[in-house]
Design a protein around this motif. Structure first.
Motif, PDB file in Angstrom:
ATOM      1  N   ASP A 146       8.463   1.250  15.287  1.00 30.64           N
ATOM      2  CA  ASP A 146       9.136   0.106  16.216  1.00 30.64           C
ATOM      3  C   ASP A 146       8.265  -1.042  16.521  1.00 30.64           C
ATOM      4  O   ASP A 146       8.684  -2.431  16.600  1.00 30.64           O
ATOM      5  CB  ASP A 146      10.094   0.249  17.087  1.00 30.64           C
ATOM      6  CG  ASP A 146      11.352   1.255  16.616  1.00 30.64           C
ATOM      7  OD1 ASP A 146      11.495   1.124  15.537  1.00 30.64           O
ATOM      8  OD2 ASP A 146      11.996   1.730  17.339  1.00 30.64           O
ATOM      9  N   ARG A 147       7.122  -0.758  16.812  1.00 32.83           N
ATOM     10  CA  ARG A 147       6.096  -1.735  17.304  1.00 32.83           C
ATOM     11  C   ARG A 147       5.088  -2.058  16.356  1.00 32.83           C
ATOM     12  O   ARG A 147       4.046  -2.828  16.848  1.00 32.83           O
ATOM     13  CB  ARG A 147       5.591  -1.157  18.728  1.00 32.83           C
ATOM     14  CG  ARG A 147       6.310  -0.905  19.879  1.00 32.83           C
ATOM     15  CD  ARG A 147       5.578  -0.296  21.050  1.00 32.83           C
ATOM     16  NE  ARG A 147       6.603  -0.495  22.342  1.00 32.83           N
ATOM     17  CZ  ARG A 147       7.135   0.660  22.830  1.00 32.83           C
ATOM     18  NH1 ARG A 147       7.155   1.575  22.148  1.00 32.83           N
ATOM     19  NH2 ARG A 147       8.164   0.532  23.788  1.00 32.83           N
ATOM     20  N   GLU A 148       5.186  -1.707  15.100  1.00 31.87           N
ATOM     21  CA  GLU A 148       4.336  -2.247  14.170  1.00 31.87           C
ATOM     22  C   GLU A 148       4.015  -3.604  14.019  1.00 31.87           C
ATOM     23  O   GLU A 148       5.410  -4.282  14.187  1.00 31.87           O
ATOM     24  CB  GLU A 148       4.592  -1.599  12.796  1.00 31.87           C
ATOM     25  CG  GLU A 148       4.580  -0.137  12.754  1.00 31.87           C
ATOM     26  CD  GLU A 148       3.369   0.776  13.063  1.00 31.87           C
ATOM     27  OE1 GLU A 148       2.086  -0.152  12.965  1.00 31.87           O
ATOM     28  OE2 GLU A 148       3.182   1.668  13.287  1.00 31.87           O
ATOM     29  N   GLY A 149       3.023  -4.132  13.727  1.00 28.41           N
ATOM     30  CA  GLY A 149       2.986  -5.727  13.628  1.00 28.41           C
ATOM     31  C   GLY A 149       1.821  -6.130  12.887  1.00 28.41           C
ATOM     32  O   GLY A 149       0.813  -5.109  12.737  1.00 28.41           O
ATOM     33  N   THR A 150       1.270  -7.367  13.192  1.00 28.24           N
ATOM     34  CA  THR A 150       0.005  -7.640  12.807  1.00 28.24           C
ATOM     35  C   THR A 150      -0.759  -8.132  13.944  1.00 28.24           C
ATOM     36  O   THR A 150      -0.347  -8.972  14.680  1.00 28.24           O
ATOM     37  CB  THR A 150       0.002  -8.875  11.733  1.00 28.24           C
ATOM     38  OG1 THR A 150       0.933  -8.732  10.487  1.00 28.24           O
ATOM     39  CG2 THR A 150      -1.203  -9.487  11.264  1.00 28.24           C
ATOM     40  N   TYR A 151      -2.050  -7.469  14.023  1.00 27.94           N
ATOM     41  CA  TYR A 151      -2.685  -7.698  15.337  1.00 27.94           C
ATOM     42  C   TYR A 151      -4.157  -8.225  14.933  1.00 27.94           C
ATOM     43  O   TYR A 151      -4.561  -8.068  13.861  1.00 27.94           O
ATOM     44  CB  TYR A 151      -2.958  -6.581  16.175  1.00 27.94           C
ATOM     45  CG  TYR A 151      -1.409  -5.736  16.479  1.00 27.94           C
ATOM     46  CD1 TYR A 151      -0.834  -6.365  17.503  1.00 27.94           C
ATOM     47  CD2 TYR A 151      -0.901  -4.706  15.863  1.00 27.94           C
ATOM     48  CE1 TYR A 151       0.463  -5.908  17.722  1.00 27.94           C
ATOM     49  CE2 TYR A 151       0.203  -4.285  16.135  1.00 27.94           C
ATOM     50  CZ  TYR A 151       1.113  -4.983  17.185  1.00 27.94           C
ATOM     51  OH  TYR A 151       2.259  -4.161  17.306  1.00 27.94           O
ATOM     52  N   VAL A 337       1.472  -5.717  26.580  1.00 24.45           N
ATOM     53  CA  VAL A 337       0.216  -5.349  25.855  1.00 24.45           C
ATOM     54  C   VAL A 337      -0.217  -5.751  24.277  1.00 24.45           C
ATOM     55  O   VAL A 337      -0.923  -6.376  24.122  1.00 24.45           O
ATOM     56  CB  VAL A 337      -0.553  -4.079  26.027  1.00 24.45           C
ATOM     57  CG1 VAL A 337      -1.748  -3.425  25.234  1.00 24.45           C
ATOM     58  CG2 VAL A 337      -0.544  -3.582  27.620  1.00 24.45           C
ATOM     59  N   LEU A 338       0.858  -5.435  23.652  1.00 22.29           N
ATOM     60  CA  LEU A 338       0.937  -5.650  22.129  1.00 22.29           C
ATOM     61  C   LEU A 338       1.103  -7.255  21.974  1.00 22.29           C
ATOM     62  O   LEU A 338       0.446  -7.747  21.224  1.00 22.29           O
ATOM     63  CB  LEU A 338       1.970  -5.106  21.701  1.00 22.29           C
ATOM     64  CG  LEU A 338       1.778  -3.288  21.409  1.00 22.29           C
ATOM     65  CD1 LEU A 338       3.171  -2.899  21.005  1.00 22.29           C
ATOM     66  CD2 LEU A 338       0.454  -3.259  20.761  1.00 22.29           C
ATOM     67  N   ASP A 339       1.898  -7.861  22.997  1.00 22.50           N
ATOM     68  CA  ASP A 339       2.044  -9.422  22.715  1.00 22.50           C
ATOM     69  C   ASP A 339       0.653  -9.986  22.946  1.00 22.50           C
ATOM     70  O   ASP A 339       0.637 -11.241  22.564  1.00 22.50           O
ATOM     71  CB  ASP A 339       3.038  -9.641  23.724  1.00 22.50           C
ATOM     72  CG  ASP A 339       4.329  -9.365  23.391  1.00 22.50           C
ATOM     73  OD1 ASP A 339       4.916  -9.477  22.064  1.00 22.50           O
ATOM     74  OD2 ASP A 339       5.618  -9.807  24.165  1.00 22.50           O
ATOM     75  N   ARG A 344      -1.020 -14.667  15.596  1.00 22.51           N
ATOM     76  CA  ARG A 344       0.062 -15.504  15.450  1.00 22.51           C
ATOM     77  C   ARG A 344      -0.231 -16.668  14.439  1.00 22.51           C
ATOM     78  O   ARG A 344       0.231 -17.745  14.542  1.00 22.51           O
ATOM     79  CB  ARG A 344       0.447 -16.162  16.854  1.00 22.51           C
ATOM     80  CG  ARG A 344       0.672 -15.224  17.763  1.00 22.51           C
ATOM     81  CD  ARG A 344       1.270 -15.699  19.175  1.00 22.51           C
ATOM     82  NE  ARG A 344       1.221 -14.658  20.108  1.00 22.51           N
ATOM     83  CZ  ARG A 344       2.232 -13.777  20.276  1.00 22.51           C
ATOM     84  NH1 ARG A 344       3.244 -14.060  19.698  1.00 22.51           N
ATOM     85  NH2 ARG A 344       2.206 -13.060  21.436  1.00 22.51           N
ATOM     86  N   THR A 345      -1.469 -16.526  13.530  1.00 19.91           N
ATOM     87  CA  THR A 345      -1.816 -17.409  12.528  1.00 19.91           C
ATOM     88  C   THR A 345      -0.879 -17.525  11.523  1.00 19.91           C
ATOM     89  O   THR A 345      -0.263 -16.619  11.131  1.00 19.91           O
ATOM     90  CB  THR A 345      -3.177 -17.330  12.181  1.00 19.91           C
ATOM     91  OG1 THR A 345      -3.410 -15.729  11.617  1.00 19.91           O
ATOM     92  CG2 THR A 345      -4.241 -17.164  13.501  1.00 19.91           C
TER      93      THR A 345
END
Length: 345
Positions: A146-151, A337-339, A344-345
Motif C-alpha cells: 500500500d505504500r509503494e511509490g516513486t522515491y 518518513v516516506l513523504d 515529486r518531479t
C-alpha cells in the motif's frame, strides 16, 4: 515520592533492590515473589512503577506484564539477566507493555547489584515518569504494498530512541517498504548484550536486512544497522549510495553510548544524498544536537508526538530546537518518513 512494587522470586534480590531504592528515597510499597502475586499487589497498591523479574514460578514476568497491562496498567521496568535468553524475554515483555529494562550485572542472583545502585535508581525513576498506555502500537495495518511509490535515489534514514523505543522502532521497520530503498541506521539506548538480539528480532519482522553493526560495516539500499551497545556508531564514509560505519568507544555523550547525537552528526558530515532523521520516545536530550546537524544540511526531521511517547524527553528537546519538520503519532511515522523522500518531479 515514587512508590515501587518489587517483584523477584529471590528473597535476596528483593531485599537488595528494596534497600537500594529506599536508600535513594523511594518507597517500596510491597514485594512479590512471583507474577501472580504481582498482579494482585498492583491492584491493591497502585504503585507508580513495578520492577519485574523475568523468570519466576507460577506466573513469569512476561505473563505478569500482560495481565497487569490488561487490567491495571502501570509503568513496568524489567530486571533481566545479561544473557541471550534474558534479552529475548525482555524484548517480549516490552512488546507486552513493559516500558524499559535494567540488566542484572551478574546473572539472576546479582550479588554486585549495589555497585550499580545509582543507575538502577535512575532507570526506575525514569520509568515511573512514563506513560504505560503509550506502549501499544499496531503494525501491519497497511501492507507495505500500500505504500509503494516513486522515491528519490539513495535516501538514508537515521532513527534515535531510548525509553519505550524498541516497540516503536520495530513498528517502523516492520512497515517500511523495501521499495523506498533506505540505508537505515538505528541508535537505540541498549546494552551490548541486547542489541544483537534486538537486531535479529527486527530482521525477522522487516523487509530490510537488519543486523547489529560491526566495525567497518558497509550497507546499501534495503539494509539496516543497529548501533552496538556500548559503542558509538559513526558514519565514516559514503560513496555511490553505500555508507561505511566505524564503532568507537570514545567518552559517553549525555551519559550514554551509543549516542544518537554522535551518529546523526556523522551522517550530516558525511552523506550528501537525501537524509531523514526520526527521534522517538526516551528520557533526556540526546538527539537534539543531531537533528540540528541534519537540519543544517537540508535533511528532513520528524519527531514522535507526546501522546504516543512513553517519555517525551528526546522528541520534546528536539522540537524545542526548531529544527523538526513534523510531529506525528507512532503509527503515522512510516507514512511521514516516506513523504520526505517521494519523487515529486
Amino acid at each position: 515520592m515514587t512508590r515501587v512494587l518489587v517483584v523477584d522470586d529471590s528473597h535476596f534480590m528483593r531485599t537488595v533492590i528494596t534497600d537500594i531504592l529506599e536508600d535513594a528515597g523511594l518507597t517500596v510499597v510491597a514485594q512479590a515473589a512471583n507474577g501472580r502475586e504481582a498482579v494482585e499487589l498492583v491492584a491493591d497498591h497502585d504503585p507508580d512503577v513495578v520492577t519485574m523479574d523475568v523468570e519466576m514460578p507460577e506466573m513469569n514476568g512476561i505473563e505478569a506484564v500482560e495481565a497487569i497491562m490488561d487490567h491495571d496498567p502501570v509503568p513496568i521496568m524489567m530486571l533481566s539477566a545479561l544473557t541471550t535468553d534474558g534479552a529475548d524475554a525482555t524484548l517480549e515483555a516490552m512488546e507486552k507493555g513493559a516500558v524499559d529494562f535494567f540488566a542484572k550485572p551478574s546473572g539472576t542472583i546479582s550479588t554486585d547489584l549495589s555497585a550499580h545502585a545509582e543507575a538502577l535508581v535512575r532507570t526506575v525513576e525514569s520509568v515511573a515518569q512514563s506513560d504505560p498506555t503509550a506502549q501499544t502500537i499496531s503494525t501491519g495495518q497497511r501492507s507495505t504494498a500500500d505504500r509503494e511509490g516513486t522515491y528519490v535515489d539513495h535516501p538514508t534514514l537515521v532513527i534515535g530512541a531510548s525509553t519505550g523505543g524498541p516497540n516503536v522502532v520495530e513498528s517502523i521497520l516492520a512497515d517500511l517498504p523495501r521499495s523506498a530503498d533506505f540505508r537505515v541506521l538505528v541508535v537505540q539506548h541498549m546494552p551490548d548484550q541486547f542489541t544483537g538480539r534486538f537486531a535479529k528480532r527486527l530482521d525477522g519482522r522487516s523487509a530490510y536486512d537488519v543486523r547489529e553493526a560491526s566495525d567497518g560495516d558497509r550497507i546499501g539500499g534495503g539494509e539496516a544497522l543497529i548501533a552496538k551497545g556500548d559503542y558509538h556508531m559513526v558514519v565514516s564514509g559514503y560513496s555511490s549510495g553505500r555508507l561505511r560505519v566505524r564503532l568507537e568507544q570514545s567518552a559517553p555523550v549525555h551519559s550514554v553510548r551509543p549516542a544518537i547525537d554522535v551518529t546523526m552528526e556523522s551522517v550530516a558530515e558525511t552523506i550528501d544524498d537525501p537524509v531523514t532523521a526520526v527521534v522517538l520516545t526516551g528520557m533526556g536530550s540526546d538527539g537534539a544536537a543531531g537533528v540540528e546537524a541534519i537540519d543544517a544540511i537540508g535533511g528532513q526531521v520528524l519527531a514522535q508526538d507526546e501522546e504516543t511517547s512513553a517519555v517525551f524527553g528526546i522528541p520534546g528537546r528536539a522540537i524545542e530546537t526548531g529544527c523538526v519538520d513534523g510531529v506525528h503519532p507512532a503509527d503515522e511515522l512510516v507514512d511521514a518518513v516516506l513523504d520526505t523522500i517521494r519523487d515529486r518531479t
